[in-house]
Enzyme design. Structure first.
Site, PDB file in Angstrom:
ATOM      1  N   ARG A  99       0.826  -1.212   0.000  1.00 22.62           N
ATOM      2  CA  ARG A  99       0.000   0.000   0.000  1.00 22.62           C
ATOM      3  C   ARG A  99       0.857   1.257   0.000  1.00 22.62           C
ATOM      4  NH1 ARG A  99      -5.094  -1.604   0.286  1.00 22.62           N
ATOM      5  NH2 ARG A  99      -5.367  -3.626   1.274  1.00 22.62           N
ATOM      6  N   ASP A 100       0.399   2.245  -0.770  1.00 24.60           N
ATOM      7  CA  ASP A 100       1.076   3.540  -0.777  1.00 24.60           C
ATOM      8  C   ASP A 100       0.931   4.189   0.601  1.00 24.60           C
ATOM      9  OD1 ASP A 100       1.911   5.692  -3.265  1.00 24.60           O
ATOM     10  OD2 ASP A 100       1.476   6.532  -1.289  1.00 24.60           O
ATOM     11  N   ILE A 101       1.997   4.805   1.065  1.00 24.05           N
ATOM     12  CA  ILE A 101       2.000   5.390   2.412  1.00 24.05           C
ATOM     13  C   ILE A 101       1.089   6.616   2.498  1.00 24.05           C
ATOM     14  CG2 ILE A 101       3.974   6.982   2.187  1.00 24.05           C
ATOM     15  CD1 ILE A 101       5.051   5.725   4.816  1.00 24.05           C
TER      16      ILE A 101
ATOM     17  N   HIS B 215       7.798   2.004 -10.508  1.00 18.06           N
ATOM     18  CA  HIS B 215       6.625   1.533  -9.771  1.00 18.06           C
ATOM     19  C   HIS B 215       5.361   1.880 -10.527  1.00 18.06           C
ATOM     20  CE1 HIS B 215       7.703   5.570  -8.352  1.00 18.06           C
ATOM     21  NE2 HIS B 215       6.412   5.803  -8.236  1.00 18.06           N
ATOM     22  N   MET B 216       4.375   1.011 -10.368  1.00 22.56           N
ATOM     23  CA  MET B 216       3.067   1.227 -10.980  1.00 22.56           C
ATOM     24  C   MET B 216       2.070   1.489  -9.866  1.00 22.56           C
ATOM     25  SD  MET B 216       1.094  -1.610 -13.260  1.00 22.56           S
ATOM     26  CE  MET B 216       2.162  -1.406 -14.672  1.00 22.56           C
ATOM     27  N   HIS B 217       1.301   2.578  -9.988  1.00 20.34           N
ATOM     28  CA  HIS B 217       0.239   2.872  -9.022  1.00 20.34           C
ATOM     29  C   HIS B 217      -1.042   2.176  -9.474  1.00 20.34           C
ATOM     30  CE1 HIS B 217       2.209   6.570  -7.180  1.00 20.34           C
ATOM     31  NE2 HIS B 217       2.886   6.498  -8.322  1.00 20.34           N
TER      32      HIS B 217
ATOM     33  N   VAL C 140       9.904   8.882  -6.555  1.00 15.78           N
ATOM     34  CA  VAL C 140      10.789   7.801  -6.099  1.00 15.78           C
ATOM     35  C   VAL C 140      11.463   7.174  -7.327  1.00 15.78           C
ATOM     36  CG1 VAL C 140      10.918   5.571  -4.924  1.00 15.78           C
ATOM     37  CG2 VAL C 140       9.361   7.338  -4.069  1.00 15.78           C
TER      38      VAL C 140
ATOM     39  N   ASN D 141       4.506   7.021 -13.382  1.00 19.74           N
ATOM     40  CA  ASN D 141       5.111   8.326 -13.599  1.00 19.74           C
ATOM     41  C   ASN D 141       6.568   8.121 -13.998  1.00 19.74           C
ATOM     42  OD1 ASN D 141       2.758   9.700 -12.777  1.00 19.74           O
ATOM     43  ND2 ASN D 141       3.340   9.486 -10.622  1.00 19.74           N
TER      44      ASN D 141
HETATM   45  P1  5GP Z   1       5.761   8.759  -7.657  1.00 20.57           P
HETATM   46  O1  5GP Z   1       5.376  10.197  -7.482  1.00 20.57           O
HETATM   47  O2  5GP Z   1       7.265   8.571  -7.625  1.00 20.57           O
HETATM   48  O3  5GP Z   1       5.127   8.141  -8.874  1.00 20.57           O
HETATM   49  O4  5GP Z   1       5.122   7.999  -6.442  1.00 20.57           O
HETATM   50  C1  5GP Z   1       5.833   7.595  -5.318  1.00 20.57           C
HETATM   51  C2  5GP Z   1       4.812   7.086  -4.335  1.00 20.57           C
HETATM   52  O5  5GP Z   1       5.484   6.381  -3.323  1.00 20.57           O
HETATM   53  C3  5GP Z   1       4.006   8.193  -3.653  1.00 20.57           C
HETATM   54  O6  5GP Z   1       2.616   7.988  -3.892  1.00 20.57           O
HETATM   55  C4  5GP Z   1       4.366   8.051  -2.174  1.00 20.57           C
HETATM   56  O7  5GP Z   1       3.269   8.287  -1.317  1.00 20.57           O
HETATM   57  C5  5GP Z   1       4.856   6.613  -2.092  1.00 20.57           C
HETATM   58  N1  5GP Z   1       5.863   6.380  -1.063  1.00 20.57           N
HETATM   59  C6  5GP Z   1       6.976   7.121  -0.829  1.00 20.57           C
HETATM   60  N2  5GP Z   1       7.695   6.597   0.168  1.00 20.57           N
HETATM   61  C7  5GP Z   1       7.029   5.496   0.586  1.00 20.57           C
HETATM   62  C8  5GP Z   1       7.283   4.529   1.617  1.00 20.57           C
HETATM   63  O8  5GP Z   1       8.275   4.570   2.338  1.00 20.57           O
HETATM   64  N3  5GP Z   1       6.375   3.526   1.755  1.00 20.57           N
HETATM   65  C9  5GP Z   1       5.257   3.440   0.959  1.00 20.57           C
HETATM   66  N4  5GP Z   1       4.441   2.419   1.180  1.00 20.57           N
HETATM   67  N5  5GP Z   1       4.989   4.335  -0.015  1.00 20.57           N
HETATM   68  C10 5GP Z   1       5.862   5.347  -0.199  1.00 20.57           C
END
Ligand code: 5GP
Ligand code: ZN
Length: 113
Positions: A28-30, A99-101, A95, A86
């Site tokens: 799960r996303d944090i 990664h895929m949301h 990050v 992204n």
């Molecule tokens: P991005 O903007 O790079 O596509 O998305 C990165 C995602 O990673 C964000 O939605 C953020 O909330 C999530 N995220 C960042 N750090 C952590 C973490 O330590 N644990 C989890 N579970 N999600 C994270």
């Protein structure tokens, strides 16, 4: 190892792991932006979509397949959901580990940003 997601893969960060196999992990996303907001990532450190090679294409297909299975498990397969990757600064990638949301559980905006 200063990559947050590599730390999660290595077990050095507490995470609610929803799925894993030898190449992929999902959790799960944090900071969830919807009732369901999961991240599906390769265990191997691939910085972004631009770093994918042709040999990695099956991996991407597997990530989509796992996302679809998790959408069913989360009960949002029928109501609908969105898969987002992204890439890079202007693509909104924060990050630098591919990664895929998987986002769903509410009506999402039609705007992609
Ligand atoms: P991005 O903007 O790079 O596509 O998305 C990165 C995602 O990673 C964000 O939605 C953020 O909330 C999530 N995220 C960042 N750090 C952590 C973490 O330590 N644990 C989890 N579970 N999600 C994270
Ligand atoms: Zn990494």
């Amino acid at each position: 190892m200063d990559c947050i997601f590599c730390q999660i893969v290595a077990g050095g960060m507490p995470t609610d792991t929803l799925y894993q196999d030898e190449e992929i992990i999902a959790f799960r996303d944090i900071h969830p932006m919807a009732p369901t907001h999961l991240l599906i990532i390769p265990k191997r450190h691939i910085p972004s979509l631009t770093h994918l090679s042709e040999e990695d294409l099956p991996l991407l297909g597997n990530m989509v397949n796992i996302a679809n299975q998790l959408a069913k498990r989360e009960g949002i397969a029928e109501s609908g959901y969105r898969l987002v990757i992204n890439c890079g600064e202007q693509g909104g990638q924060l990050v630098p580990h591919l990664h895929m949301h998987l986002i769903g559980g509410r009506r999402l905006s039609n705007e992609l940003g």
